[in-house]
Design an enzyme around this catalytic site. Structure first.
Site, PDB file in Angstrom:
ATOM      1  N   GLU A  24      59.684  46.740  14.337  1.00  0.00           N
ATOM      2  CA  GLU A  24      59.762  45.644  15.294  1.00  0.00           C
ATOM      3  C   GLU A  24      60.675  46.016  16.463  1.00  0.00           C
ATOM      4  OE1 GLU A  24      59.380  41.449  13.268  1.00  0.00           O
ATOM      5  OE2 GLU A  24      60.914  42.646  12.222  1.00  0.00           O
ATOM      6  N   TYR A  56      63.705  25.085  37.348  1.00  0.00           N
ATOM      7  CA  TYR A  56      63.018  25.628  36.170  1.00  0.00           C
ATOM      8  C   TYR A  56      62.582  27.069  36.355  1.00  0.00           C
ATOM      9  CZ  TYR A  56      59.113  23.539  38.813  1.00  0.00           C
ATOM     10  OH  TYR A  56      58.244  23.148  39.787  1.00  0.00           O
ATOM     11  N   GLU A  76      66.262  32.810  15.003  1.00  0.00           N
ATOM     12  CA  GLU A  76      67.278  31.769  15.027  1.00  0.00           C
ATOM     13  C   GLU A  76      68.420  32.165  15.973  1.00  0.00           C
ATOM     14  OE1 GLU A  76      65.741  32.995  12.377  1.00  0.00           O
ATOM     15  OE2 GLU A  76      65.521  31.490  10.793  1.00  0.00           O
ATOM     16  N   LYS A 101      57.079  33.433  17.198  1.00  0.00           N
ATOM     17  CA  LYS A 101      56.862  34.855  16.917  1.00  0.00           C
ATOM     18  C   LYS A 101      55.450  34.997  16.353  1.00  0.00           C
ATOM     19  CE  LYS A 101      59.234  38.747  14.711  1.00  0.00           C
ATOM     20  NZ  LYS A 101      60.394  39.144  13.894  1.00  0.00           N
TER      21      LYS A 101
END
Length: 135
Positions: A24, A56, A76, A101
């Protein structure tokens, strides 16, 4: 009068190298981020000036830099980094961050994996007056 309005940025797709597995970090993958800012838009609505709101587009670039930046093991942790950065912006009282994910290393068919956190500034909300207790 005080208002709590929302500015939402949904589906921001950014390539990153987050995860607990070596592949990853090495190969990377796309992450999708949703950010909801809890703000007051009253001043901006009255003035019609972008300087009176949370831009934004700037938030999108800030979030993209975090996702594309230093790798972390957990989404997290990534969500918390995003929340901390967005809460540091003037006018943001609370933020909800969802990190998706979609290519997580799971050996089953699935459509999405995500983590959602909500964080607010300690001074974001008025403190209610103390209530007297009558005997």
């Amino acid at each position: 009068m005080d208002f709590i309005d929302e500015i939402a940025l949904r589906g921001l797709r950014v390539f990153g190298r987050h995860g607990v597995y070596d592949h990853e970090r090495r190969d990377g993958q796309d992450f999708v981020v949703d950010v909801v800012l809890y703000v007051s838009t009253a001043a901006a609505a009255e003035s019609d000036d972008v300087a009176d709101t949370v831009h934004y587009g700037e938030v999108a670039e800030q979030v993209a830099a975090i996702v594309g930046g230093e790798p972390v093991n957990l989404i997290e942790t990534l969500a918390q980094r995003i929340a901390d950065a967005v809460l540091a912006r003037d006018g943001v009282r609370m933020v909800a961050v969802t990190v998706h994910k979609p290519n997580a290393p799971i050996d089953r068919e699935f459509s999405d994996v995500s983590v959602t956190i909500r964080r607010s500034r300690p001074d974001a909300w008025p403190t209610p007056p103390e209530q007297e207790i009558s005997a």
